[in-house]
Design a protein around this motif. Structure first.
Motif, PDB file in Angstrom:
ATOM      1  N   GLN A 451      -5.888 -14.389 -19.167  1.00 19.66           N
ATOM      2  CA  GLN A 451      -7.077 -15.197 -19.393  1.00 19.66           C
ATOM      3  C   GLN A 451      -8.081 -14.459 -20.266  1.00 19.66           C
ATOM      4  N   THR A 452      -8.153 -13.130 -20.093  1.00 16.03           N
ATOM      5  CA  THR A 452      -9.046 -12.331 -20.924  1.00 16.03           C
ATOM      6  C   THR A 452      -8.617 -12.377 -22.389  1.00 16.03           C
ATOM      7  N   VAL A 453      -7.304 -12.326 -22.621  1.00 15.32           N
ATOM      8  CA  VAL A 453      -6.790 -12.425 -23.984  1.00 15.32           C
ATOM      9  C   VAL A 453      -7.126 -13.788 -24.576  1.00 15.32           C
ATOM     10  N   PHE A 454      -6.926 -14.845 -23.802  1.00 16.98           N
ATOM     11  CA  PHE A 454      -7.199 -16.196 -24.292  1.00 16.98           C
ATOM     12  C   PHE A 454      -8.675 -16.361 -24.633  1.00 16.98           C
ATOM     13  N   ASP A 455      -9.538 -15.885 -23.739  1.00 19.03           N
ATOM     14  CA  ASP A 455     -10.980 -15.983 -23.994  1.00 19.03           C
ATOM     15  C   ASP A 455     -11.379 -15.152 -25.215  1.00 19.03           C
ATOM     16  N   GLY A 456     -10.779 -13.986 -25.362  1.00 19.63           N
ATOM     17  CA  GLY A 456     -11.097 -13.141 -26.501  1.00 19.63           C
ATOM     18  C   GLY A 456     -10.645 -13.729 -27.819  1.00 19.63           C
TER      19      GLY A 456
END
Length: 466
Positions: A451-456
């Motif tokens: 999710q952090t990758v997607f948000d980034g």
């Protein structure tokens, strides 16, 4: 764990995807300018070249090591997540249309994309802008195996493997995992160091463009112990740290080092012995020691071309074979293995040795490439295989970027780990009000990093910089 025996498999769901992690990876690439760069620089004579090139990169991110493996992009609901997905045969025809000039265009795309990625993911080359920091540019080569004899430029190289020679340059810092800054495919029987000076010049330019402003150190093994490479490093105002060949001059210099000049160092299996009577409060008990002496490298050249430098030598006690009765030969016949390198750095002798040993980091990069797209070079034409390598470099750097975005646990993770945990993730697409919802597995162990990758990749700059 026990398998259920009441399962009936049916391949009939059009909404399932097996590599949902490609979505944030390609979104990150797009935000860094991938498609614009491909469209602006790649002039290969094939329709929709940018789309096809992005497809090859996407397949490599999932672990494709052949043309047929690119078919993984066409399953289930993938056409809903990604437009213009092509058949593997189309990608193969596209790669065969490359010439040497087109490969150089792709190298230019790779260089500029890395700069875009470092802008989007500031920690990609962490520490590269520190005024007192240091970054490393490492060079090495490997033989990429090929199968079948109808392969242009393939030959038996130094490893006795029939294939093509791939030279790679990586940039790293003590705080960041390596990214690839240059690559080149050569004939299978090419000497390792051939063309390394040109490669270094390209690598340094890419590293600087990607934001490396601190001190650079170039590192290489003895196969790259060449006057032109060391000269190129000095011309680029770099420190060099290159393993010396054990020629007569180097052996004579080592022989002149006195026994009292050797300093024990921290080495595998070394033990720290506390002792308040010596400086530093103790010393290392180890079979490894270092010493240094002044040296003039390439003394066979004209005096103006000779390179005065430091020769740092590490020696490790050679293990003596046991006799038939189990005893070991005594100290009288003890010997050492010596490993020498030349350097112009101002680092301490011990620090210089530690940094030089860090050159092994490029071996890990090569291993990751060979565990993915470079498991073998799949095409018959030399330029097509060179294009395959150039695409693999872009895919590697993209994977490294999403690993850094995911957080500390993935920032230095290997490509295989990133594929298993962040890229090859199953999902199911649901459509509601013209909006796609991607349902991912509940209790996925790496849901938060994903999710952090997607948000980034999709969020505002403040999220990306975090």
């Amino acid at each position: 764990m026990k398998a259920c025996h009441r399962v009936r498999p049916v391949f009939d769901d059009p909404n399932l995807v097996g590599c949902a992690g490609l979505l944030p990876a390609l979104l990150l690439g797009e935000s860094a300018g991938l498609h614009e760069l491909l469209g602006g620089h790649l002039s290969v004579g094939s329709a929709n070249a940018a789309v096809k090139s992005a497809g090859v990169i996407a397949g490599m991110l999932t672990g494709a090591d052949s043309i047929d493996d690119l078919g993984v992009l066409r399953h289930g609901g993938m056409p809903r997540l990604f437009g213009d997905v092509r058949a593997p045969s189309t990608y193969g025809t596209f790669l065969r249309s490359f010439t040497h000039g087109h490969v150089q265009q792709l190298d230019a795309v790779s260089s500029r994309l890395l700069a875009g990625l470092t802008a989007r993911v500031p920690g990609l080359i962490k520490g590269a802008t520190d005024p007192g920091g240091i970054a490393f540019v490492d060079l090495d080569d490997t033989i990429g195996e090929v199968h079948g004899y109808a392969k242009q430029a393939a030959a038996y190289g130094y490893s006795k493997v029939f294939g093509l020679n791939a030279m790679v340059a990586v940039a790293s810092t003590p705080l960041a995992a390596p990214v690839i800054v240059a690559s080149s495919l050569r004939k299978g029987n090419t000497a390792s160091g051939s063309g390394s000076a040109r490669m270094l010049t390209r690598a340094v330019a890419t590293a600087r463009q990607a934001g490396v402003t601190g001190r650079l150190m170039g590192r290489a093994d003895s196969a790259f112990y060449r006057h032109d490479l060391v000269t190129a490093m000095m011309k680029a105002r770099m420190w060099f740290s290159v393993t010396a060949r054990m020629n007569t001059a180097v052996k004579s210099a080592i022989a002149r080092i006195g026994e009292d000049a050797w300093t024990p160092i921290k080495y595998p299996n070394a033990v720290w012995e506390a002792d308040d009577t010596v400086a530093g409060g103790g010393y290392w008990v180890s079979d490894a020691e270092v010493a240094e002496t002044c040296f003039v490298a390439f003394s066979s050249k004209k005096k103006a071309q000779q390179v005065p430098c430091r020769l740092v030598v590490r020696r490790v006690r050679r293990l003596q074979p046991r006799a038939s009765d189990g005893s070991v030969q005594g100290e009288l016949f003890a010997a050492h293995r010596h490993h020498a390198f030349i350097t112009n750095s101002t680092l301490s002798m011990v620090a210089a040795d530690q940094h030089h040993r860090g050159h092994a980091i490029i071996e890990q990069v090569i291993a990751e490439l060979k565990d993915g797209p470079l498991a073998h070079l799949p095409l018959g034409r030399y330029a097509a295989n060179a294009a395959w390598l150039a695409h693999a470099v872009i895919a590697f750097n993209l994977a490294r970027a999403i690993g850094v975005l995911a957080g500390k646990k993935h920032a230095r993770a290997r490509w295989a780990t990133l594929r298993a945990q962040l890229i090859n993730l199953p999902g199911r697409i649901a459509v509601s009000g013209r909006r796609l919802t991607l349902h991912l597995p509940r209790d996925w162990a790496w849901a938060e990093p994903w999710q952090t990758v997607f948000d980034g990749a999709t969020g505002p700059p403040s999220i990306r910089a975090a």
